[in-house]
Structures are given as C-alpha cells and as structure tokens.
Design a protein around this motif. Structure first.
Motif, PDB file in Angstrom:
ATOM      1  N   SER A   1      -2.514   6.498  -7.096  1.00  0.00           N
ATOM      2  CA  SER A   1      -3.934   6.581  -6.738  1.00  0.00           C
ATOM      3  C   SER A   1      -4.601   7.708  -7.510  1.00  0.00           C
ATOM      4  O   SER A   1      -3.951   8.676  -7.894  1.00  0.00           O
ATOM      5  CB  SER A   1      -4.097   6.870  -5.237  1.00  0.00           C
ATOM      6  OG  SER A   1      -3.635   5.795  -4.476  1.00  0.00           O
TER       7      SER A   1
ATOM      8  N   ALA B   1       1.283   5.304   0.173  1.00  0.00           N
ATOM      9  CA  ALA B   1       0.623   6.525   0.616  1.00  0.00           C
ATOM     10  C   ALA B   1       0.965   7.644  -0.353  1.00  0.00           C
ATOM     11  O   ALA B   1       2.075   7.710  -0.886  1.00  0.00           O
ATOM     12  CB  ALA B   1       1.088   6.887   2.019  1.00  0.00           C
TER      13      ALA B   1
ATOM     14  N   THR C   1       0.671  11.285  -6.053  1.00  0.00           N
ATOM     15  CA  THR C   1      -0.457  10.416  -5.669  1.00  0.00           C
ATOM     16  C   THR C   1      -0.062   8.951  -5.537  1.00  0.00           C
ATOM     17  O   THR C   1      -0.875   8.142  -5.119  1.00  0.00           O
ATOM     18  CB  THR C   1      -1.605  10.535  -6.685  1.00  0.00           C
ATOM     19  OG1 THR C   1      -1.175   9.993  -7.940  1.00  0.00           O
ATOM     20  CG2 THR C   1      -2.065  11.969  -6.842  1.00  0.00           C
TER      21      THR C   1
ATOM     22  N   THR D   1      -7.161   8.139   1.804  1.00  0.00           N
ATOM     23  CA  THR D   1      -5.888   7.476   1.531  1.00  0.00           C
ATOM     24  C   THR D   1      -4.840   8.071   2.457  1.00  0.00           C
ATOM     25  O   THR D   1      -4.943   9.249   2.834  1.00  0.00           O
ATOM     26  CB  THR D   1      -5.489   7.619   0.039  1.00  0.00           C
ATOM     27  OG1 THR D   1      -4.339   6.823  -0.214  1.00  0.00           O
ATOM     28  CG2 THR D   1      -5.202   9.064  -0.332  1.00  0.00           C
ATOM     29  N   ASP D   2      -3.876   7.287   2.837  1.00  0.00           N
ATOM     30  CA  ASP D   2      -2.798   7.791   3.692  1.00  0.00           C
ATOM     31  C   ASP D   2      -2.007   8.844   2.945  1.00  0.00           C
ATOM     32  O   ASP D   2      -1.805   8.738   1.732  1.00  0.00           O
ATOM     33  CB  ASP D   2      -1.858   6.652   4.105  1.00  0.00           C
ATOM     34  CG  ASP D   2      -2.527   5.659   5.037  1.00  0.00           C
ATOM     35  OD1 ASP D   2      -3.456   6.047   5.755  1.00  0.00           O
ATOM     36  OD2 ASP D   2      -2.116   4.481   5.030  1.00  0.00           O
TER      37      ASP D   2
ATOM     38  N   THR E   1     -13.048   7.386  -0.253  1.00  0.00           N
ATOM     39  CA  THR E   1     -12.192   6.646   0.671  1.00  0.00           C
ATOM     40  C   THR E   1     -10.933   7.449   0.974  1.00  0.00           C
ATOM     41  O   THR E   1     -10.262   7.935   0.062  1.00  0.00           O
ATOM     42  CB  THR E   1     -11.794   5.287   0.057  1.00  0.00           C
ATOM     43  OG1 THR E   1     -12.976   4.599  -0.331  1.00  0.00           O
ATOM     44  CG2 THR E   1     -10.995   4.456   1.038  1.00  0.00           C
TER      45      THR E   1
ATOM     46  N   SER F   1       0.852  -1.179   0.000  1.00  0.00           N
ATOM     47  CA  SER F   1       0.000   0.000   0.000  1.00  0.00           C
ATOM     48  C   SER F   1       0.891   1.232   0.000  1.00  0.00           C
ATOM     49  O   SER F   1       1.737   1.391   0.866  1.00  0.00           O
ATOM     50  CB  SER F   1      -0.886   0.002   1.245  1.00  0.00           C
ATOM     51  OG  SER F   1      -1.619   1.188   1.314  1.00  0.00           O
TER      52      SER F   1
ATOM     53  N   ARG G   1      -9.896   9.462  -2.239  1.00  0.00           N
ATOM     54  CA  ARG G   1      -9.765   8.807  -3.536  1.00  0.00           C
ATOM     55  C   ARG G   1     -10.997   9.065  -4.402  1.00  0.00           C
ATOM     56  O   ARG G   1     -12.099   9.242  -3.906  1.00  0.00           O
ATOM     57  CB  ARG G   1      -9.591   7.303  -3.369  1.00  0.00           C
ATOM     58  CG  ARG G   1      -8.279   6.951  -2.768  1.00  0.00           C
ATOM     59  CD  ARG G   1      -8.081   5.480  -2.738  1.00  0.00           C
ATOM     60  NE  ARG G   1      -6.796   5.205  -2.108  1.00  0.00           N
ATOM     61  CZ  ARG G   1      -6.326   4.011  -1.935  1.00  0.00           C
ATOM     62  NH1 ARG G   1      -6.995   2.965  -2.337  1.00  0.00           N
ATOM     63  NH2 ARG G   1      -5.164   3.852  -1.358  1.00  0.00           N
TER      64      ARG G   1
END
Length: 152
Positions: free
Chosen positions: A53, A24, A50, A145-146, A143, A22, A137
């Motif tokens: 993302s 960030a 990003t 996102t970190d 959602t 994952s 996101r």
C-alpha cells in the motif's frame, strides 16, 4: 464456436464467492538483541511494512514497562515520516505517542519510523507493544488501512 452461457455464469459465480485478498500494513520493532543486563542502554527501532500500500500518515502509541525500562532518547532523524504532526514524545508514564506524514506517500517492507533508546532499570520480563496505531493511504481520501501491531 459455441459459447456455453451456463459455464460462464457458474465460473463468474464461483469467482464472486472467493474472498478478496486484503493485506494489512505491519508496524514492528527491531533490536540487535532481546535480553539485556541491568543498567544497560540499548536501541529499539520502529519499522513499517506497508504490504504494497501507499501510506502517507502514521500515528500510534508505543507501550513499554516503565518499571523495567527508562526512556533515555527518541530519535526521529532519517525517518520515512518527513513531517511530524506530533513529534515522538513520552506523554504518559510508559507510553510514547507519535504522528507523522510523508506527502506523496511511501511504501516498502522495512521503512524506518523512529528509534528509541532505553536503559534497563532492573531485571525482569517485559515487552514493547503498540496501541491505537492508524495508517492512512495516499489515495486522495485518507482511507484508513488495517495495521497489524507486532510486539517485541
């Protein structure tokens, strides 16, 4: 062809144990230089990576040492954020808050968010930082996102 069920189960179990990757998003500053004489104006730009993302909303607060820096101007022209929910402004001494969005989202490594013109008030060491940065996101659910906040 003989299928070994035991090998398949062991392989699936090992894959299940591997951590999922994952990434960030990162928010960071950029400036031509990092040492400034007294009473000099300079531009600092805020960018986002990003990390693959699709992001459509970004908000946060920029923290700066008000005893060393005087805020002269905020620039949001040519920003990746098309619509400002809260235009960048200094809401408290030593802080700049912002919140903006891009319908349809954006992605990329060096996406310009805003520019800040400071003038040095005096000599000393200080840094710029972020506080409470959030990115949502473009997934239809908003959602979170970190976000890694990288100081300057």
């Amino acid at each position: 062809m003989k299928i070994n069920i035991r090998k398949i189960l062991i392989t699936l179990f090992v894959l299940w144990l591997l951590p999922s990757v994952s990434f960030a998003a990162e928010i960071f500053f950029n400036s031509d230089k990092s040492i400034f004489p007294e009473r000099e104006s300079f531009l600092v730009e805020v960018f986002m990576d990003t990390q693959g993302s699709q992001i459509n909303v970004v908000e946060g607060t920029i923290i700066f040492p008000e005893e060393l820096l005087e805020l002269k101007e905020l620039r949001e022209g040519n920003s990746t954020l098309n619509f400002w929910l809260d235009k960048p402004e200094s809401t408290e001494a030593g802080q700049i808050s912002f919140s903006g969005m891009t319908p349809g989202g954006f992605s990329g490594t060096d996406r310009f968010l805003l520019g800040i013109v400071f003038e040095t008030r005096g000599l000393g060491a200080g840094s710029l930082g972020f506080s409470g940065t959030q990115a949502l996101r473009n997934d239809g659910l908003g959602t979170k996102t970190d976000v890694d906040e990288i100081s300057f």
